[in-house]
Design a protein around this motif. Structure first.
Motif, short mmCIF file in Angstrom:
data_model
loop_
_atom_site.label_atom_id
_atom_site.label_comp_id
_atom_site.label_asym_id
_atom_site.label_seq_id
_atom_site.Cartn_x
_atom_site.Cartn_y
_atom_site.Cartn_z
N LYS A 1 0.84 -1.20 0.00
CA LYS A 1 0.00 0.00 0.00
C LYS A 1 0.87 1.24 0.00
CE LYS A 1 -3.80 -2.34 2.21
NZ LYS A 1 -4.30 -2.79 3.47
N GLY A 2 0.43 2.25 -0.74
CA GLY A 2 1.17 3.51 -0.79
C GLY A 2 2.31 3.44 -1.78
N THR A 3 3.34 4.24 -1.52
CA THR A 3 4.50 4.35 -2.40
C THR A 3 5.69 3.67 -1.75
OG1 THR A 3 3.69 6.46 -3.26
CG2 THR A 3 6.02 5.99 -3.58
N HIS A 4 6.21 2.65 -2.43
CA HIS A 4 7.40 1.95 -1.93
C HIS A 4 8.56 2.95 -1.82
CE1 HIS A 4 9.93 -1.29 -0.91
NE2 HIS A 4 10.29 -1.69 -2.11
N HIS A 5 9.29 2.89 -0.73
CA HIS A 5 10.42 3.75 -0.41
C HIS A 5 10.01 5.10 0.15
CE1 HIS A 5 13.15 0.80 -1.98
NE2 HIS A 5 12.56 0.82 -3.16
N ARG A 6 8.75 5.30 0.45
CA ARG A 6 8.32 6.46 1.23
C ARG A 6 8.30 6.00 2.68
NH1 ARG A 6 5.21 10.78 0.17
NH2 ARG A 6 5.56 11.04 2.39
N GLY A 7 8.88 6.78 3.58
CA GLY A 7 9.05 6.38 4.96
C GLY A 7 7.77 5.91 5.64
N ILE A 8 6.72 6.71 5.56
CA ILE A 8 5.48 6.37 6.28
C ILE A 8 4.80 5.17 5.64
CG2 ILE A 8 4.00 8.06 5.08
CD1 ILE A 8 3.82 6.97 8.82
N ASP A 9 4.81 5.09 4.31
CA ASP A 9 4.18 3.95 3.64
C ASP A 9 4.96 2.66 3.91
OD1 ASP A 9 2.18 5.58 2.60
OD2 ASP A 9 3.24 5.91 0.71
N ASP A 10 6.28 2.74 3.88
CA ASP A 10 7.08 1.55 4.21
C ASP A 10 6.84 1.11 5.65
OD1 ASP A 10 8.11 1.47 1.66
OD2 ASP A 10 10.15 2.05 2.22
N ALA A 11 6.74 2.07 6.57
CA ALA A 11 6.47 1.72 7.97
C ALA A 11 5.14 0.99 8.11
CB ALA A 11 6.48 3.00 8.84
N ARG A 12 4.13 1.46 7.42
CA ARG A 12 2.82 0.79 7.46
C ARG A 12 2.90 -0.62 6.87
NH1 ARG A 12 0.34 6.13 4.92
NH2 ARG A 12 -0.10 7.32 6.83
N ASN A 13 3.61 -0.76 5.75
CA ASN A 13 3.72 -2.07 5.11
C ASN A 13 4.55 -3.04 5.96
OD1 ASN A 13 2.23 -1.92 2.55
ND2 ASN A 13 3.67 -0.29 2.06
N ILE A 14 5.62 -2.55 6.56
CA ILE A 14 6.43 -3.39 7.44
C ILE A 14 5.60 -3.81 8.65
CG2 ILE A 14 8.46 -3.40 8.96
CD1 ILE A 14 9.75 -1.48 6.81
N ALA A 15 4.77 -2.91 9.15
CA ALA A 15 3.88 -3.25 10.27
C ALA A 15 2.94 -4.38 9.88
CB ALA A 15 3.09 -2.02 10.72
N SER A 16 2.47 -4.39 8.64
CA SER A 16 1.59 -5.48 8.17
C SER A 16 2.33 -6.81 8.19
CB SER A 16 1.10 -5.19 6.75
OG SER A 16 0.25 -4.07 6.73
N ILE A 17 3.58 -6.79 7.79
CA ILE A 17 4.39 -8.01 7.81
C ILE A 17 4.60 -8.47 9.25
CG2 ILE A 17 6.69 -8.97 7.33
CD1 ILE A 17 6.76 -6.93 4.91
N TYR A 18 4.98 -7.55 10.11
CA TYR A 18 5.26 -7.89 11.51
C TYR A 18 4.00 -8.41 12.21
CZ TYR A 18 7.96 -7.67 15.83
OH TYR A 18 8.63 -7.99 16.97
N ARG A 19 2.85 -7.78 11.89
CA ARG A 19 1.58 -8.23 12.46
C ARG A 19 1.32 -9.69 12.08
NH1 ARG A 19 -1.60 -5.10 9.67
NH2 ARG A 19 -1.13 -3.33 11.01
N GLN A 20 1.59 -10.04 10.83
CA GLN A 20 1.38 -11.42 10.37
C GLN A 20 2.30 -12.38 11.13
OE1 GLN A 20 -0.89 -12.42 8.12
NE2 GLN A 20 -0.29 -14.55 8.32
N ILE A 21 3.55 -12.00 11.30
CA ILE A 21 4.50 -12.83 12.04
C ILE A 21 4.03 -13.02 13.48
CG2 ILE A 21 6.84 -12.92 13.02
CD1 ILE A 21 7.78 -11.40 10.47
N LYS A 22 3.66 -11.93 14.15
CA LYS A 22 3.28 -11.99 15.55
C LYS A 22 1.97 -12.76 15.76
CE LYS A 22 6.48 -10.13 17.85
NZ LYS A 22 7.35 -11.06 18.56
N LYS A 23 1.03 -12.60 14.86
CA LYS A 23 -0.24 -13.33 14.99
C LYS A 23 0.00 -14.83 14.82
CE LYS A 23 -3.63 -9.77 14.14
NZ LYS A 23 -4.76 -9.31 13.36
N CYS A 24 0.90 -15.22 13.94
CA CYS A 24 1.19 -16.65 13.76
C CYS A 24 1.90 -17.22 14.97
CB CYS A 24 2.04 -16.87 12.52
SG CYS A 24 1.03 -16.99 11.04
N TYR A 25 2.83 -16.46 15.57
CA TYR A 25 3.54 -16.93 16.74
C TYR A 25 2.64 -17.06 17.96
CZ TYR A 25 8.16 -16.47 14.56
OH TYR A 25 9.27 -16.61 13.77
N SER A 26 1.57 -16.25 17.99
CA SER A 26 0.71 -16.26 19.16
C SER A 26 -0.41 -17.30 19.08
CB SER A 26 0.11 -14.87 19.42
OG SER A 26 -0.72 -14.51 18.34
N ILE A 27 -0.51 -17.99 17.93
CA ILE A 27 -1.56 -19.00 17.77
C ILE A 27 -1.14 -20.28 18.46
CG2 ILE A 27 -2.74 -20.46 16.07
CD1 ILE A 27 -2.73 -18.05 14.19
#
Length: 159
Positions: free
Chosen positions: A133-159
């Motif tokens: 989502k957003g523009t790749h290599h824009r700080g805020i958009d990358d932060a949001r996208n990285i958060a989506s990845i981290y959320r997926q990792i954390k939700k899988c670890y907590s199952i």
């Protein structure tokens, strides 16, 4: 190289959803004119940085924001951002604002998949079937996208 945008999100450690966001352009001082490559890569325009505060004001605002979350941990995709913050803080004689703890989500993603291959952020999103989502290599958009990845990792670890 110098930081021209800080984009950050704060995740809730229970839901892994974004609780707060920070975005700030920074006026570069070592290389005040953006290159065509930089503008094309990030979509950041010269006017965006010309009207922005310089590093000391921007990092002070960022530090105030991050310190409003007492248990924050600095995370990034790889180690580049950490190294760039250290370099820019040293150049401007500003104390590095983060604790020594740093989570390299790029490495955590490879561990999550059980592979040694290091993925780019866009590749990781694609691997998880999450739309960039957003523009790749824009700080805020990358932060949001990285958060989506981290959320997926954390939700899988907590199952």
């Amino acid at each position: 190289m110098e930081i021209i945008e800080i984009g950050a999100v704060m995740l809730n450690r229970t839901t892994w959803e974004i609780d707060s966001e920070f975005q700030q352009f920074i006026q570069p001082v070592r290389h005040p004119q953006l290159t065509g490559f930089c503008t094309e890569l990030t979509s950041i325009q010269q006017q965006d940085v010309d009207e922005a505060p310089k590093f000391l004001e921007a990092i002070s605002r960022f530090q105030e924001w991050i310190y409003s979350f007492p248990n924050h941990i600095f995370c990034s995709w790889g180690n580049y951002d950490k190294k760039q913050f250290i370099q820019d803080c040293a150049f401007h004689n500003f104390p590095y604002p983060f604790s020594s703890e740093h989570i390299n989500i790029k490495e955590e993603f490879s561990e999550y998949l059980g592979v040694s291959k290091k993925f780019g952020m866009a590749q990781a999103l694609n691997q998880l079937e999450i739309e960039l989502k957003g523009t790749h290599h824009r700080g805020i958009d990358d932060a949001r996208n990285i958060a989506s990845i981290y959320r997926q990792i954390k939700k899988c670890y907590s199952i």
